[in-house]
Design an enzyme around this catalytic site. Structure first.
Site, PDB file in Angstrom:
ATOM      1  N   ASP A 195     -17.590  -0.246  -1.677  1.00 38.00           N
ATOM      2  CA  ASP A 195     -17.742   0.112  -0.485  1.00 38.00           C
ATOM      3  C   ASP A 195     -18.734  -0.247   0.249  1.00 38.00           C
ATOM      4  O   ASP A 195     -19.850   0.020  -0.291  1.00 38.00           O
ATOM      5  CB  ASP A 195     -17.310   1.562  -0.026  1.00 38.00           C
ATOM      6  CG  ASP A 195     -16.406   1.482   1.299  1.00 38.00           C
ATOM      7  OD1 ASP A 195     -15.107   1.472   1.326  1.00 38.00           O
ATOM      8  OD2 ASP A 195     -17.003   1.198   2.344  1.00 38.00           O
ATOM      9  N   CYS A 248      -0.431   2.661  10.351  1.00 35.55           N
ATOM     10  CA  CYS A 248       0.263   1.468   9.594  1.00 35.55           C
ATOM     11  C   CYS A 248       1.397   1.265  10.514  1.00 35.55           C
ATOM     12  O   CYS A 248       1.526   0.219  11.117  1.00 35.55           O
ATOM     13  CB  CYS A 248       0.879   1.933   8.329  1.00 35.55           C
ATOM     14  SG  CYS A 248      -0.246   2.386   6.943  1.00 35.55           S
ATOM     15  N   GLU A 271       1.185  -3.371  -0.984  1.00 38.24           N
ATOM     16  CA  GLU A 271       1.028  -2.027  -1.200  1.00 38.24           C
ATOM     17  C   GLU A 271       1.821  -1.381  -0.262  1.00 38.24           C
ATOM     18  O   GLU A 271       1.948  -1.522   0.562  1.00 38.24           O
ATOM     19  CB  GLU A 271      -0.595  -1.398  -1.027  1.00 38.24           C
ATOM     20  CG  GLU A 271      -0.573   0.211  -1.486  1.00 38.24           C
ATOM     21  CD  GLU A 271      -0.101   0.321  -2.917  1.00 38.24           C
ATOM     22  OE1 GLU A 271      -0.712  -0.595  -3.771  1.00 38.24           O
ATOM     23  OE2 GLU A 271       0.927   1.040  -3.007  1.00 38.24           O
ATOM     24  N   ASN A 299       7.824  -2.223   6.802  1.00 34.12           N
ATOM     25  CA  ASN A 299       7.372  -1.285   7.990  1.00 34.12           C
ATOM     26  C   ASN A 299       8.159  -1.556   9.136  1.00 34.12           C
ATOM     27  O   ASN A 299       8.216  -0.543  10.116  1.00 34.12           O
ATOM     28  CB  ASN A 299       5.713  -1.508   7.993  1.00 34.12           C
ATOM     29  CG  ASN A 299       4.974  -0.662   7.057  1.00 34.12           C
ATOM     30  OD1 ASN A 299       5.648  -0.143   6.276  1.00 34.12           O
ATOM     31  ND2 ASN A 299       3.652  -0.541   7.224  1.00 34.12           N
ATOM     32  N   ARG A 318       3.110   5.523   0.504  1.00 39.90           N
ATOM     33  CA  ARG A 318       3.039   6.419   1.802  1.00 39.90           C
ATOM     34  C   ARG A 318       1.922   7.679   1.524  1.00 39.90           C
ATOM     35  O   ARG A 318       1.836   8.008   0.510  1.00 39.90           O
ATOM     36  CB  ARG A 318       4.420   7.184   1.802  1.00 39.90           C
ATOM     37  CG  ARG A 318       5.710   6.365   1.913  1.00 39.90           C
ATOM     38  CD  ARG A 318       6.763   7.307   1.427  1.00 39.90           C
ATOM     39  NE  ARG A 318       6.761   7.468  -0.130  1.00 39.90           N
ATOM     40  CZ  ARG A 318       7.469   8.402  -0.713  1.00 39.90           C
ATOM     41  NH1 ARG A 318       8.423   9.039  -0.006  1.00 39.90           N
ATOM     42  NH2 ARG A 318       7.421   8.466  -1.945  1.00 39.90           N
ATOM     43  N   ARG A 346      -4.749   9.395  12.953  1.00 32.28           N
ATOM     44  CA  ARG A 346      -4.637   7.990  13.666  1.00 32.28           C
ATOM     45  C   ARG A 346      -3.159   7.607  14.333  1.00 32.28           C
ATOM     46  O   ARG A 346      -2.004   7.697  13.916  1.00 32.28           O
ATOM     47  CB  ARG A 346      -4.665   6.965  12.526  1.00 32.28           C
ATOM     48  CG  ARG A 346      -6.416   6.848  12.163  1.00 32.28           C
ATOM     49  CD  ARG A 346      -6.364   5.612  11.125  1.00 32.28           C
ATOM     50  NE  ARG A 346      -5.618   6.144   9.916  1.00 32.28           N
ATOM     51  CZ  ARG A 346      -5.569   5.209   8.797  1.00 32.28           C
ATOM     52  NH1 ARG A 346      -5.958   4.009   8.925  1.00 32.28           N
ATOM     53  NH2 ARG A 346      -5.077   5.644   7.865  1.00 32.28           N
ATOM     54  N   PHE A 402      14.625   8.419   6.959  1.00 33.40           N
ATOM     55  CA  PHE A 402      13.972   7.708   8.247  1.00 33.40           C
ATOM     56  C   PHE A 402      14.894   7.809   9.478  1.00 33.40           C
ATOM     57  O   PHE A 402      15.012   6.893  10.307  1.00 33.40           O
ATOM     58  CB  PHE A 402      13.281   6.273   7.891  1.00 33.40           C
ATOM     59  CG  PHE A 402      12.018   6.353   7.410  1.00 33.40           C
ATOM     60  CD1 PHE A 402      11.779   6.936   6.012  1.00 33.40           C
ATOM     61  CD2 PHE A 402      10.828   5.975   8.060  1.00 33.40           C
ATOM     62  CE1 PHE A 402      10.577   6.797   5.568  1.00 33.40           C
ATOM     63  CE2 PHE A 402       9.643   6.159   7.731  1.00 33.40           C
ATOM     64  CZ  PHE A 402       9.443   6.884   6.342  1.00 33.40           C
ATOM     65  N   GLY A 418       3.915   7.541  13.991  1.00 34.82           N
ATOM     66  CA  GLY A 418       2.426   7.330  14.142  1.00 34.82           C
ATOM     67  C   GLY A 418       1.621   6.912  12.944  1.00 34.82           C
ATOM     68  O   GLY A 418       2.504   6.618  11.937  1.00 34.82           O
ATOM     69  N   LYS A 455       5.778  -6.821   3.235  1.00 36.10           N
ATOM     70  CA  LYS A 455       5.066  -5.672   3.542  1.00 36.10           C
ATOM     71  C   LYS A 455       5.365  -5.268   4.904  1.00 36.10           C
ATOM     72  O   LYS A 455       5.713  -4.201   5.334  1.00 36.10           O
ATOM     73  CB  LYS A 455       3.433  -5.941   3.402  1.00 36.10           C
ATOM     74  CG  LYS A 455       2.627  -4.698   4.056  1.00 36.10           C
ATOM     75  CD  LYS A 455       3.156  -3.279   3.312  1.00 36.10           C
ATOM     76  CE  LYS A 455       2.548  -2.340   3.897  1.00 36.10           C
ATOM     77  NZ  LYS A 455       1.538  -1.532   3.496  1.00 36.10           N
TER      78      LYS A 455
END
Ligand code: UGA
Length: 441
Positions: free
Chosen positions: A30, A264, A152, A212, A155, A333, A253, A261, A208
């Protein structure tokens, strides 16, 4: 096989620790020295069940190390996973690709042995092909650097389990060598018959965001029906259960509440719309604007209900239970819960907030809310209690836990997890999202 993971945020730190658990030697990189120091001491800078144990285990085993040096990583690893963030751009729906571009370029320039770069970050379709060209143009002569994309699906709250035992693996490759390397990386999951989908870059990137976008749509679908049942009457939970029995639909879901929220779903549906618009397909994903709007209207509904129950918000004491965007996470977030708490405060209410893990992160964003350390402290003298994140301890609440603490027996269940009949029988004025507010029994 030696593996590097570039970016040690949520995705990268989890991937690095799990790769070590699978038996690989891993080096996490990082650019944030403080983060690297923290991880090297075995301290995880965020809450994720099971991950601190893995981190400590493999720092001790010597299989997991951290660095800030691209030079070190480039000379050492055989496979480089890129897991840096792609947040929403300020003032724009599109994804900010600054970090993923910078990580790819730095890797390309510093790789000094034959290896494979594998992108994991969530990116707009077309990014992988562009980054592959960036690598080809900037890599060192005489070094063979392959490129692949491997989205990826982990969760938060289940990150370790989702990484070690994923429900599917998707790889975007343009040659058999890259696929062979990834089959070796994921040999344990493949031996357990995990579906392995090998495809092109574009499909891998789209899988991906499609996943989502579908999940977000499913949540807003049931929340749109909440607006109907709130108006006409009916029980949103029973509706979800009943349609969920149809295996083509499925019950997961479809939990109606204050909405989605996190880092992602919200930004991914916005970035997808921005990307398809760039491709000249302005209308194609327009429905996702509605998905977003339905989601945001849920927050308005909670504030409306609070006003409806209390008359005036100014000067009233409100207990907010939960500010994380979902339980078992300290992530705030784009948290619907924190947004609601902040709006109640702005409207003049005196807001007590308790979250089992997210108080600290929430306080960094909204320091003026009154953060307390227990449900009891939050609820003391409250005129209204609002449950906004369905932590297990909030789901287990009984009226007797709060009866003698509060000033007014009023409750809004923002996640549809309490048995309203029990609370009504105990004299509470309780309502939940997706239910018509009828007042005290
Ligand atoms: C999501 C996806 O579920 C992962 O598969 C994906 O890998 C991840 O994004 C990512 O892109 O990295 P996550 O953000 O951890 O994972 O959270 P979810 O479990 O999907 O929940 C998202 C939000 O939807 C939460 O705020 C949750 O409270 C809300 N939600 C979920 C509902 O309001 N109702 C539901 O029925 C389910």
């Amino acid at each position: 096989m030696r593996i590097s993971v570039i970016g040690t945020g949520y995705l990268g730190a989890t991937h690095a620790a799990c790769m070590a658990e699978l038996g690989f030697e891993v080096l996490g990189l990082d650019v944030d020295q403080a983060k690297i120091d923290c991880l090297s001491r075995g301290e995880l800078p965020f809450h994720e069940p099971g991950l601190p144990e893995l981190l400590l285990k493999h720092i001790a085993s010597g299989r997991l190390r951290f660095t800030t040096s691209y030079e070190e990583v480039g000379a050492w690893a055989d496979v480089h996973f890129i897991g840096v963030g792609t947040p929403q751009k300020a003032g724009d729906n599109a994804a900010d690709l600054t970090y993923v571009d910078a990580a790819t370029l730095s890797l390309a320039r510093h790789i000094t042995k034959d290896s494979l770069i594998v992108g994991k970050s969530t990116v707009p379709v077309g990014t992988a092909r562009r980054l592959q060209q960036l690598v080809i143009k900037n890599k060192n002569d005489g070094v063979d650097v392959g490129f692949a994309w491997n989205p990826e699906f982990l969760r938060e709250g289940f990150a370790v389990k989702d990484t070690l035992t994923p429900d599917r693996l998707v790889v975007g490759v343009d040659n058999p060598d890259a696929e062979a390397v990834l089959r070796e990386v994921y040999a344990t999951a493949l031996a357990a018959n995990t579906p392995f989908i090998s495809t092109d870059f574009e499909t891998a990137e789209l899988v991906k965001v499609a996943a989502n976008a579908f999940l977000a749509t499913k949540i807003s679908f049931i929340n749109a029906f909440s607006e109907v049942t709130e108006t006409v009457g009916g029980d949103i939970r029973t509706l979800a259960d009943a349609i969920g029995h149809d295996t083509r639909i499925g019950r997961r879901f479809l939990n109606a509440g204050v909405g989605f929220g996190g880092g992602c779903l919200p930004k991914d549906i916005r970035a997808l719309q921005a990307r398809v618009s760039e491709l000249g397909l302005e209308r194609t994903m327009r429905f996702l604007s509605e998905v977003d709007e339905i989601n945001l209207r849920r927050r308005d509904r909670v504030v409306f209900l609070a006003e409806d129950m209390l008359g005036e918000l100014a000067g009233k004491k409100i207990a907010v239970l939960g500010v994380a965007f979902k339980p078992d996470s300290d992530d705030v977030r784009d948290s619907p819960a924190l947004d609601v708490a902040a709006r109640l405060f702005s409207a003049g209410a005196d807001v007590n907030v308790f979250d089992p893990e997210a108080n600290t992160n929430a306080a960094k964003r909204f320091p003026r809310l009154n953060y307390v350390n227990s449900t009891v402290d939050a609820a003391r003298d409250a005129d209204l209690v609002i449950l906004l994140t369905e932590w297990a301890e909030f789901k287990a609440l009984a009226p007797t836990d709060l009866d003698d603490l509060v000033r007014g027996k009023r409750f809004i269940d923002g996640r549809n997890v309490l048995d309203m009949g029990v609370w009504q029988d105990a004299g509470w004025d309780i309502t939940a999202l997706g239910h018509r507010h009828v007042g005290q029994k």
